[in-house]
Design an enzyme around this catalytic site. Structure first.
Site, PDB file in Angstrom:
ATOM      1  N   CYS A   2      64.265  74.326  65.738  1.00  0.00           N
ATOM      2  CA  CYS A   2      63.189  73.475  64.850  1.00  0.00           C
ATOM      3  C   CYS A   2      61.967  73.260  65.170  1.00  0.00           C
ATOM      4  O   CYS A   2      61.218  73.359  66.669  1.00  0.00           O
ATOM      5  CB  CYS A   2      63.684  72.498  64.791  1.00  0.00           C
ATOM      6  SG  CYS A   2      65.883  73.077  65.378  1.00  0.00           S
ATOM      7  N   ARG A  27      59.216  80.980  65.193  1.00  0.00           N
ATOM      8  CA  ARG A  27      60.657  79.998  66.442  1.00  0.00           C
ATOM      9  C   ARG A  27      61.908  80.222  65.550  1.00  0.00           C
ATOM     10  O   ARG A  27      62.877  80.237  65.943  1.00  0.00           O
ATOM     11  CB  ARG A  27      60.372  78.872  66.580  1.00  0.00           C
ATOM     12  CG  ARG A  27      58.072  78.713  66.698  1.00  0.00           C
ATOM     13  CD  ARG A  27      58.583  76.908  66.862  1.00  0.00           C
ATOM     14  NE  ARG A  27      59.222  76.104  67.947  1.00  0.00           N
ATOM     15  CZ  ARG A  27      59.127  76.108  68.936  1.00  0.00           C
ATOM     16  NH1 ARG A  27      57.875  75.967  69.623  1.00  0.00           N
ATOM     17  NH2 ARG A  27      59.735  75.049  69.451  1.00  0.00           N
ATOM     18  N   TRP A  78      67.062  74.741  62.779  1.00  0.00           N
ATOM     19  CA  TRP A  78      67.337  75.969  63.076  1.00  0.00           C
ATOM     20  C   TRP A  78      68.864  75.247  62.437  1.00  0.00           C
ATOM     21  O   TRP A  78      69.407  74.455  64.064  1.00  0.00           O
ATOM     22  CB  TRP A  78      66.973  76.405  63.782  1.00  0.00           C
ATOM     23  CG  TRP A  78      67.803  77.377  64.612  1.00  0.00           C
ATOM     24  CD1 TRP A  78      67.354  78.789  64.266  1.00  0.00           C
ATOM     25  CD2 TRP A  78      69.023  77.820  65.719  1.00  0.00           C
ATOM     26  NE1 TRP A  78      67.679  79.738  64.934  1.00  0.00           N
ATOM     27  CE2 TRP A  78      68.739  79.225  65.721  1.00  0.00           C
ATOM     28  CE3 TRP A  78      69.042  76.914  66.535  1.00  0.00           C
ATOM     29  CZ2 TRP A  78      70.025  79.470  67.031  1.00  0.00           C
ATOM     30  CZ3 TRP A  78      70.121  77.335  68.182  1.00  0.00           C
ATOM     31  CH2 TRP A  78      70.824  78.664  67.882  1.00  0.00           C
ATOM     32  N   ASN A 104      63.608  67.537  66.546  1.00  0.00           N
ATOM     33  CA  ASN A 104      63.762  68.480  67.753  1.00  0.00           C
ATOM     34  C   ASN A 104      64.803  68.099  68.808  1.00  0.00           C
ATOM     35  O   ASN A 104      64.573  66.911  68.899  1.00  0.00           O
ATOM     36  CB  ASN A 104      62.943  69.358  67.821  1.00  0.00           C
ATOM     37  CG  ASN A 104      62.083  70.191  67.014  1.00  0.00           C
ATOM     38  OD1 ASN A 104      62.541  69.764  65.930  1.00  0.00           O
ATOM     39  ND2 ASN A 104      61.247  71.285  67.065  1.00  0.00           N
ATOM     40  N   GLY A 105      66.343  69.228  68.931  1.00  0.00           N
ATOM     41  CA  GLY A 105      66.674  68.292  70.390  1.00  0.00           C
ATOM     42  C   GLY A 105      68.286  68.362  69.494  1.00  0.00           C
ATOM     43  O   GLY A 105      68.618  68.630  68.573  1.00  0.00           O
ATOM     44  N   GLU A 481      67.424  95.398  79.671  1.00  0.00           N
ATOM     45  CA  GLU A 481      66.229  94.766  78.655  1.00  0.00           C
ATOM     46  C   GLU A 481      66.589  95.574  77.502  1.00  0.00           C
ATOM     47  O   GLU A 481      65.880  95.875  75.952  1.00  0.00           O
ATOM     48  CB  GLU A 481      64.894  94.550  79.078  1.00  0.00           C
ATOM     49  CG  GLU A 481      64.015  94.361  78.071  1.00  0.00           C
ATOM     50  CD  GLU A 481      63.379  93.650  77.338  1.00  0.00           C
ATOM     51  OE1 GLU A 481      64.158  92.493  77.345  1.00  0.00           O
ATOM     52  OE2 GLU A 481      62.703  93.378  76.898  1.00  0.00           O
ATOM     53  N   LYS A 485      66.905  94.109  73.341  1.00  0.00           N
ATOM     54  CA  LYS A 485      66.209  94.308  72.371  1.00  0.00           C
ATOM     55  C   LYS A 485      66.361  95.090  71.655  1.00  0.00           C
ATOM     56  O   LYS A 485      66.321  94.862  70.041  1.00  0.00           O
ATOM     57  CB  LYS A 485      65.029  95.000  73.170  1.00  0.00           C
ATOM     58  CG  LYS A 485      63.548  94.598  72.476  1.00  0.00           C
ATOM     59  CD  LYS A 485      62.786  93.080  73.279  1.00  0.00           C
ATOM     60  CE  LYS A 485      63.958  92.508  73.734  1.00  0.00           C
ATOM     61  NZ  LYS A 485      63.001  91.774  74.387  1.00  0.00           N
ATOM     62  N   GLU A 488      68.839  92.891  69.274  1.00  0.00           N
ATOM     63  CA  GLU A 488      68.457  92.299  68.121  1.00  0.00           C
ATOM     64  C   GLU A 488      67.275  91.747  67.374  1.00  0.00           C
ATOM     65  O   GLU A 488      67.030  90.762  66.367  1.00  0.00           O
ATOM     66  CB  GLU A 488      67.610  92.060  69.760  1.00  0.00           C
ATOM     67  CG  GLU A 488      66.678  89.910  69.448  1.00  0.00           C
ATOM     68  CD  GLU A 488      65.759  89.542  70.486  1.00  0.00           C
ATOM     69  OE1 GLU A 488      65.557  90.179  71.502  1.00  0.00           O
ATOM     70  OE2 GLU A 488      65.473  88.222  70.501  1.00  0.00           O
ATOM     71  N   HIS A 505      82.957 103.275  85.750  1.00  0.00           N
ATOM     72  CA  HIS A 505      84.391 102.220  86.090  1.00  0.00           C
ATOM     73  C   HIS A 505      84.598 101.119  84.322  1.00  0.00           C
ATOM     74  O   HIS A 505      85.245 100.186  84.454  1.00  0.00           O
ATOM     75  CB  HIS A 505      83.572 100.595  86.722  1.00  0.00           C
ATOM     76  CG  HIS A 505      83.626 101.144  88.098  1.00  0.00           C
ATOM     77  ND1 HIS A 505      84.740 102.061  88.944  1.00  0.00           N
ATOM     78  CD2 HIS A 505      82.516 101.871  88.868  1.00  0.00           C
ATOM     79  CE1 HIS A 505      84.283 102.249  90.010  1.00  0.00           C
ATOM     80  NE2 HIS A 505      82.737 101.693  90.165  1.00  0.00           N
ATOM     81  N   LYS A 604      62.617  81.695  68.811  1.00  0.00           N
ATOM     82  CA  LYS A 604      61.695  81.829  69.652  1.00  0.00           C
ATOM     83  C   LYS A 604      61.771  80.839  70.735  1.00  0.00           C
ATOM     84  O   LYS A 604      61.566  81.214  72.599  1.00  0.00           O
ATOM     85  CB  LYS A 604      60.150  81.738  69.292  1.00  0.00           C
ATOM     86  CG  LYS A 604      59.374  82.199  70.359  1.00  0.00           C
ATOM     87  CD  LYS A 604      59.533  83.883  70.315  1.00  0.00           C
ATOM     88  CE  LYS A 604      58.426  83.974  71.710  1.00  0.00           C
ATOM     89  NZ  LYS A 604      58.752  85.857  72.095  1.00  0.00           N
TER      90      LYS A 604
HETATM   91  C1  F6R Z   1      64.784  88.641  74.019  1.00  0.00           C
HETATM   92  C2  F6R Z   1      64.301  87.527  74.471  1.00  0.00           C
HETATM   93  C3  F6R Z   1      64.814  85.866  74.626  1.00  0.00           C
HETATM   94  C4  F6R Z   1      63.903  85.163  75.720  1.00  0.00           C
HETATM   95  C5  F6R Z   1      64.594  84.130  76.578  1.00  0.00           C
HETATM   96  C6  F6R Z   1      64.120  83.491  77.989  1.00  0.00           C
HETATM   97  O1  F6R Z   1      63.848  89.236  73.060  1.00  0.00           O
HETATM   98  O2  F6R Z   1      63.265  86.535  74.022  1.00  0.00           O
HETATM   99  O3  F6R Z   1      66.256  86.250  75.598  1.00  0.00           O
HETATM  100  O4  F6R Z   1      63.722  86.297  77.190  1.00  0.00           O
HETATM  101  O5  F6R Z   1      65.001  82.847  75.485  1.00  0.00           O
HETATM  102  O6  F6R Z   1      62.904  82.501  76.501  1.00  0.00           O
HETATM  103  P1  F6R Z   1      62.042  81.860  77.923  1.00  0.00           P
HETATM  104  O7  F6R Z   1      61.415  83.025  78.761  1.00  0.00           O
HETATM  105  O8  F6R Z   1      61.147  81.664  76.715  1.00  0.00           O
HETATM  106  O9  F6R Z   1      62.173  81.017  78.454  1.00  0.00           O
END
Ligand code: F6R
Length: 609
Positions: A2, A27, A78, A104-105, A481, A485, A488, A505, A604
């Site tokens: 949010c 975000r 959100w 937020n929260g 990673e 990615k 995602e 395995h 985000k």
């Molecule tokens: C994936 C991504 C997330 C963040 C994770 C941690 O592309 O962006 O997996 O890496 O939510 O976020 P931070 O680094 O802000 O703690």
């Protein structure tokens, strides 16, 4: 997650708040709303809409409400409690439509609060946890908003950033936080803006105040006070940092900024001739770090893969026992700790709830806590004893790209720093420092020479539904990673990242012509082992995309497509192999028509558990 904007100043145009809210779109959110105090009508007027801010703006244009006023609230929601509906969007209000707030929260005890408020006669109009806050403030309101907010907060358990206004106490905006970020922007010519993320304030304010937990700020158009006196800090984000700068998407811009991110993260921190890293943020704890025997690395998502790479680096070159875990698990573990143990949290946003909770728990136990964080002044930076900033400016694309590259770079700097405090020789230190210094140009070369090839690969393979990514040792976390990615950004494509040696395995059952394998195989100490795994995949007819070191022509006998990276020392190869994987996710996401900057269901900064 949010986003909150609150405005109080001389202007009556709500577009000032809407354009700030747009800066929080990155975000991730699923509905938006606003409320404005119209002083002529002496009413607070409110509009809320599921979907994008565009929907809300259309509603504003069609509405016959006089949406003008110098005190206003804006929000992107959100969904957590209650579906994505107009009614569940914020702002929320009380029975008398006097109190309006955005939140937020998560209010963890909302169920019991709601039950008791309903028994007292309050009528709720949404399924959200947030609405209890407006009714609770209503219960304590006797003409002074900040007093009512203060009383109400005594009853709320959980996390909140709140901005509140009341028509019966006009010309006032009250903001409060607990475990969820909130920043006040101070305009030089106008008034105040409160936001859940300083990024939103760049066009409005040069100075900001980060609210701390349990603080309440009270703002009028010309003045503000916080229960505790605080000095404003300079807002370092620049407007150009949050614009696409000619790129079609923030994600592509931020991938292309990866070389610059490394430069900014190493600026002033390397002394190659002495084989040293100078980390000013750790200066105060140098002696404690010299005595440290064990380091616990904690992070979430992509940042956790940076800690896994860091584990290999720190064990091999600094000789420190390292454990790496994800925040959501670590927070519920009971790790065995002693005086020689320290904790390092890695987080781009510095607000990730699971990482923050793990950190607070270890701090409570008296452990030395450190951070690698990008967002200056964020919660993790304020909770840790010492740390290292990434210094890469804001990252707007929801998928972490340049921040990950920077986190890997800082892991290398930290390895050099701690290694040279211990047994790492001058010669080895010099070599690592020189190789780190050469990274920006090497990543630049990868992006310049391989982008067209990666795009071609994306086009060739976009119709496949499943991908397996394999890597060993330093590049095992990069396989994870790459897979994260891809799923995602190019959803609904499914991808998994595995340690190449684990393939036999289980995942090898998937190997056939319908499941491409992306195999990270730089020519390093485990190259031959990875080639054996590649043979096993080839024997089962699975298409292979390989990432390897320049000059390795032999791999073409096994791989259908090859992406090349320049030579560097083994521990730094992840920084070069990551860049093409970020490009692959980007191009495939674009081909699939995905919203690559704001992938569905994602946020985000994940400020809820
Ligand atoms: C994936 C991504 C997330 C963040 C994770 C941690 O592309 O962006 O997996 O890496 O939510 O976020 P931070 O680094 O802000 O703690």
């Amino acid at each position: 997650m949010c986003g909150i904007i609150g405005y109080i100043g001389k202007q009556k145009d709500i577009n000032i708040g809407i354009s700030a809210l747009r800066k929080l779109e990155y975000r991730g959110y699923d509905s938006a709303g606003l409320a404005v105090f119209n002083s002529d009508q002496k009413e607070i007027l409110c509009l809320k809409k599921a979907g994008r801010i565009d929907n809300l703006e259309k509603e504003v244009l069609c509405s016959n409400l006089a949406l003008q006023g110098n005190t206003s609230l804006f929000h992107t929601r959100w969904a957590t409690h209650g579906g994505v509906t107009d009614g569940n969007a914020h702002p929320h209000f009380d029975c008398k439509k006097n109190i309006y707030l955005v939140h937020n929260g998560i209010i963890e005890n909302y169920r019991e609060l709601k039950d008791s408020l309903e028994k007292e006669g309050h009528v709720f109009t949404s399924q959200t946890d947030t609405e209890v806050a407006s009714h609770l403030i209503e219960k304590f309101f006797k003409g002074n908003l900040e007093n009512a907010v203060r009383e109400a907060l005594k009853h709320i358990k959980g996390a909140y950033a709140l901005a509140v206004m009341a028509k019966e106490d006009p010309n006032k905006l009250v903001a409060a936080r607990l475990s969820s970020p909130l920043v006040i922007g101070i305009s030089e010519t106008d008034g105040y803006m409160v936001a859940s993320d300083a990024t939103a304030l760049v066009s409005y304010a040069k100075k900001i105040i980060n609210l701390d937990d349990n603080e309440i700020a009270v703002m009028s158009p010309s003045d503000f006070f916080i229960l505790k006196e605080k000095q404003p800090e300079i807002l370092e984000t620049k407007s150009e940092d949050i614009q696409k700068g000619g790129y079609p998407h923030f994600m592509l811009k931020e991938i292309m900024e990866e070389p610059e991110a490394i430069e900014n993260s190493i600026k002033g921190r390397l002394i190659p001739e002495e084989g040293l890293a100078r980390l000013g943020g750790l200066q105060n704890v140098t002696e404690e770090l010299r005595k440290m025997k064990r380091l616990l690395l904690v992070a979430c998502g992509t940042a956790s893969y940076a800690t896994l790479v860091g584990r290999y680096m720190l064990e091999e070159y600094a000789g420190i026992a390292v454990e790496a875990d994800i925040g959501s698990e670590f927070r519920y573990r009971k790790p065995v700790i002693d005086e020689g143990t320290a904790m390092l949290c890695v987080s781009q946003s510095g607000e990730t709830a699971d990482t923050l909770a793990a950190l607070k728990e270890m701090k409570r136990k008296g452990m030395l806590t450190l951070g690698v964080v990008n967002a200056v002044g964020s919660s993790i930076t304020r909770e840790t004893t010492a740390g290292i900033y990434n210094h890469i400016g804001p990252e707007i694309g929801v998928g972490a790209t340049k921040s990950f590259i920077s986190q890997l770079t800082i892991m290398a700097l930290l390895t050099l720093f701690l290694g040279r405090q211990r047994n790492l020789s001058l010669i080895k230190g010099q070599r690592i420092a020189q190789d780190i210094q050469g990274l920006p140009d090497k990543v630049r070369a990868v992006l310049a020479t391989q982008n067209a090839k990666v795009k071609e690969i994306a086009e060739k393979y976009a119709h496949f539904n499943n991908f397996i990514f394999l890597g060993r040792k330093y590049n095992y976390p990069i396989a994870m990673e790459g897979a994260l990615k891809l799923k995602e950004i190019a959803y609904p494509t499914h991808a998994e990242g595995y340690a190449a040696g684990e393939m036999k395995h289980g995942p090898i059952a998937l190997a056939d012509e319908n499941c491409p394998f992306i195999i990270i195989a730089p020519v390093d100490s485990v190259y031959e082992k990875v080639i054996s795994n590649m043979q096993e995949v080839k024997a089962r007819k699975a298409p292979i995309i390989a990432i390897t070191t320049e000059g390795n022509e032999a791999i073409k006998e096994l791989a259908d497509d090859v992406i090349y990276i320049p030579k560097t020392s083994e521990m730094l190869t992840p920084i070069l192999t990551t860049a093409p994987l970020h490009l692959l996710a980007y191009h495939m996401g674009v081909l699939k028509g995905c919203d690559v900057d704001k992938p569905r269901n994602l946020a985000k900064s994940v400020t809820v558990e």
